[in-house]
Design a protein around this motif. Sequence first.
Motif, PDB file in Angstrom:
ATOM      1  N   VAL A  82      21.619  13.934  -8.597  1.00 12.14           N
ATOM      2  CA  VAL A  82      22.288  15.194  -8.926  1.00 12.14           C
ATOM      3  C   VAL A  82      23.414  15.010  -9.923  1.00 12.14           C
ATOM      4  CG1 VAL A  82      21.655  16.174  -6.705  1.00 12.14           C
ATOM      5  CG2 VAL A  82      23.875  15.080  -6.974  1.00 12.14           C
ATOM      6  N   TYR A 128      14.044  17.211   2.047  1.00 12.54           N
ATOM      7  CA  TYR A 128      12.914  17.282   1.128  1.00 12.54           C
ATOM      8  C   TYR A 128      11.687  17.773   1.877  1.00 12.54           C
ATOM      9  CZ  TYR A 128      16.244  14.502  -1.365  1.00 12.54           C
ATOM     10  OH  TYR A 128      17.407  14.087  -1.962  1.00 12.54           O
ATOM     11  N   PRO A 181       7.540  14.986  -3.313  1.00 17.25           N
ATOM     12  CA  PRO A 181       8.553  15.717  -2.535  1.00 17.25           C
ATOM     13  C   PRO A 181       9.195  16.809  -3.384  1.00 17.25           C
ATOM     14  CG  PRO A 181       8.827  13.350  -2.283  1.00 17.25           C
ATOM     15  CD  PRO A 181       7.854  13.549  -3.411  1.00 17.25           C
ATOM     16  N   SER A 231      18.862  23.530  -3.608  1.00 18.23           N
ATOM     17  CA  SER A 231      18.348  23.128  -4.910  1.00 18.23           C
ATOM     18  C   SER A 231      17.843  24.351  -5.673  1.00 18.23           C
ATOM     19  CB  SER A 231      17.222  22.113  -4.735  1.00 18.23           C
ATOM     20  OG  SER A 231      16.839  21.554  -5.972  1.00 18.23           O
ATOM     21  N   THR A 265      12.797  18.988  -3.477  1.00 17.60           N
ATOM     22  CA  THR A 265      14.153  19.001  -2.944  1.00 17.60           C
ATOM     23  C   THR A 265      14.503  20.398  -2.454  1.00 17.60           C
ATOM     24  OG1 THR A 265      14.813  17.233  -4.450  1.00 17.60           O
ATOM     25  CG2 THR A 265      16.577  18.540  -3.445  1.00 17.60           C
ATOM     26  N   SER A 319      20.482  15.132   2.726  1.00 17.87           N
ATOM     27  CA  SER A 319      19.631  15.910   1.832  1.00 17.87           C
ATOM     28  C   SER A 319      18.269  16.058   2.484  1.00 17.87           C
ATOM     29  CB  SER A 319      19.525  15.214   0.470  1.00 17.87           C
ATOM     30  OG  SER A 319      20.812  15.002  -0.082  1.00 17.87           O
ATOM     31  N   TYR A 343      20.685  19.412  -0.877  1.00 19.82           N
ATOM     32  CA  TYR A 343      21.335  18.125  -1.093  1.00 19.82           C
ATOM     33  C   TYR A 343      22.819  18.234  -0.793  1.00 19.82           C
ATOM     34  CZ  TYR A 343      22.468  19.975  -5.769  1.00 19.82           C
ATOM     35  OH  TYR A 343      22.917  20.742  -6.809  1.00 19.82           O
ATOM     36  N   SER A 344      23.403  17.072  -0.533  1.00 25.04           N
ATOM     37  CA  SER A 344      24.843  17.008  -0.214  1.00 25.04           C
ATOM     38  C   SER A 344      25.217  18.012   0.876  1.00 25.04           C
ATOM     39  CB  SER A 344      25.674  17.227  -1.480  1.00 25.04           C
ATOM     40  OG  SER A 344      25.389  16.229  -2.441  1.00 25.04           O
ATOM     41  N   TYR A 362      26.183  12.729   2.765  1.00 20.77           N
ATOM     42  CA  TYR A 362      25.475  13.452   1.694  1.00 20.77           C
ATOM     43  C   TYR A 362      24.037  13.769   2.113  1.00 20.77           C
ATOM     44  CZ  TYR A 362      29.506  12.110  -1.035  1.00 20.77           C
ATOM     45  OH  TYR A 362      30.792  11.933  -1.476  1.00 20.77           O
ATOM     46  N   TRP A 378      25.832   9.843  -9.663  1.00 18.58           N
ATOM     47  CA  TRP A 378      25.616   9.210  -8.361  1.00 18.58           C
ATOM     48  C   TRP A 378      25.279  10.313  -7.395  1.00 18.58           C
ATOM     49  CZ3 TRP A 378      27.441  10.029  -3.570  1.00 18.58           C
ATOM     50  CH2 TRP A 378      27.097   9.075  -2.616  1.00 18.58           C
ATOM     51  N   GLY A 379      24.513   9.997  -6.365  1.00 17.07           N
ATOM     52  CA  GLY A 379      24.270  11.005  -5.355  1.00 17.07           C
ATOM     53  C   GLY A 379      22.823  11.073  -4.946  1.00 17.07           C
ATOM     54  N   PRO A 380      22.489  12.063  -4.147  1.00 18.69           N
ATOM     55  CA  PRO A 380      21.110  12.217  -3.709  1.00 18.69           C
ATOM     56  C   PRO A 380      20.200  12.677  -4.845  1.00 18.69           C
ATOM     57  CG  PRO A 380      22.426  14.057  -2.943  1.00 18.69           C
ATOM     58  CD  PRO A 380      23.370  13.097  -3.601  1.00 18.69           C
ATOM     59  N   PHE A 381      18.923  12.811  -4.513  1.00 19.89           N
ATOM     60  CA  PHE A 381      17.908  13.051  -5.529  1.00 19.89           C
ATOM     61  C   PHE A 381      17.630  14.546  -5.638  1.00 19.89           C
ATOM     62  CE2 PHE A 381      17.911   8.808  -4.303  1.00 19.89           C
ATOM     63  CZ  PHE A 381      17.558   8.691  -2.967  1.00 19.89           C
ATOM     64  N   ASP A 382      17.424  15.044  -6.865  1.00 22.03           N
ATOM     65  CA  ASP A 382      17.100  16.452  -6.985  1.00 22.03           C
ATOM     66  C   ASP A 382      15.749  16.711  -7.634  1.00 22.03           C
ATOM     67  OD1 ASP A 382      19.508  17.295  -9.659  1.00 22.03           O
ATOM     68  OD2 ASP A 382      17.989  15.724  -9.504  1.00 22.03           O
ATOM     69  N   TYR A 383      15.352  15.953  -8.628  1.00 23.79           N
ATOM     70  CA  TYR A 383      14.044  16.149  -9.246  1.00 23.79           C
ATOM     71  C   TYR A 383      13.194  14.897  -9.078  1.00 23.79           C
ATOM     72  CZ  TYR A 383      15.665  20.462 -11.392  1.00 23.79           C
ATOM     73  OH  TYR A 383      16.133  21.741 -11.588  1.00 23.79           O
ATOM     74  N   VAL A 405      17.445  12.383   4.072  1.00 23.15           N
ATOM     75  CA  VAL A 405      17.956  11.094   3.614  1.00 23.15           C
ATOM     76  C   VAL A 405      19.467  11.095   3.788  1.00 23.15           C
ATOM     77  CG1 VAL A 405      18.303  11.721   1.189  1.00 23.15           C
ATOM     78  CG2 VAL A 405      17.765   9.351   1.789  1.00 23.15           C
ATOM     79  N   TRP A 412      20.603   4.177   0.493  1.00 24.08           N
ATOM     80  CA  TRP A 412      20.111   5.420   1.071  1.00 24.08           C
ATOM     81  C   TRP A 412      18.998   5.088   2.072  1.00 24.08           C
ATOM     82  CZ3 TRP A 412      22.274  10.112  -0.316  1.00 24.08           C
ATOM     83  CH2 TRP A 412      23.103  10.095  -1.438  1.00 24.08           C
TER      84      TRP A 412
END
Lengths: 110, 119
Positions: B100, A38, A46, A57, A48, A36, A51-52, A34, B103-108, A91, A99
């Motif tokens: 997001v 930044y 940061p 974003s 984004t 990602s 991601y994934s 996953y 579960w998962g990576p960060f978006d905000y 990440v 992570w």
Amino acid sequence: QTVVTQEPSFSVSPGGTVTLTCGLSSGSVSSSSYSSWYQQTPGQAPRTLIYSTDTRSSGVPDRFSGSILGNKAALTITGAQADDESDYYCVLYMNNGIWVFGGGTKLTVL
Amino acid sequence: EVQLLESGGGLVLPGGSLRLSCAASGFTFRTYAMSWVRQAPGKGLEWVSTITGSGDPTFYADSVKGRFTISRDNSKSTLYLQMNSLRAEDTAIYFCAKTVSNWGPFDYWGQGTLVAVSS
């Protein structure tokens, strides 16, 4: 302990294309990582970008794209602009909810 | 519009405690996992902890496991980080980040709150 590796620094000419990578000290990056990306400028939070692996974003221009190249995650910036000069962090997901960030790449546009 | 506002940072003595808060708005808080990420002065980003939307399970970096506790109050749309036995190496800006999904990576990201551990 697995370390996430990034190029410490990179430079690109205005209008040029650059690919930053994100790897593992042991093993390969896959979609299960996953990955990602930044962007961060000094004194700011940061932002984004991706991601994934390859999902852009909201509001991120399509000059930024993510992918897996070989055994690493990659962030490609096309048509580089002066305000792309920033630190870029990746990440990766390590399993068990953990992570790990890479050390970051300082991108210079000149 | 997603907004995340951290608070609670400050100067604390080694061995002391501090509780950070992150007030969230602009999304259905209970349906998203939330995380804390920190950045020591002049250093890179470090993932600290994640909590799922329901509050369980929780996950921690080895560097803070046993000392920090992440929690959330979905009725208040607020995320917390209780930090105990603080060390000089915990000095950092602490960012709250939304994931997001559940579960998962960060978006905000929030703007961060500074924690300084020093005598």
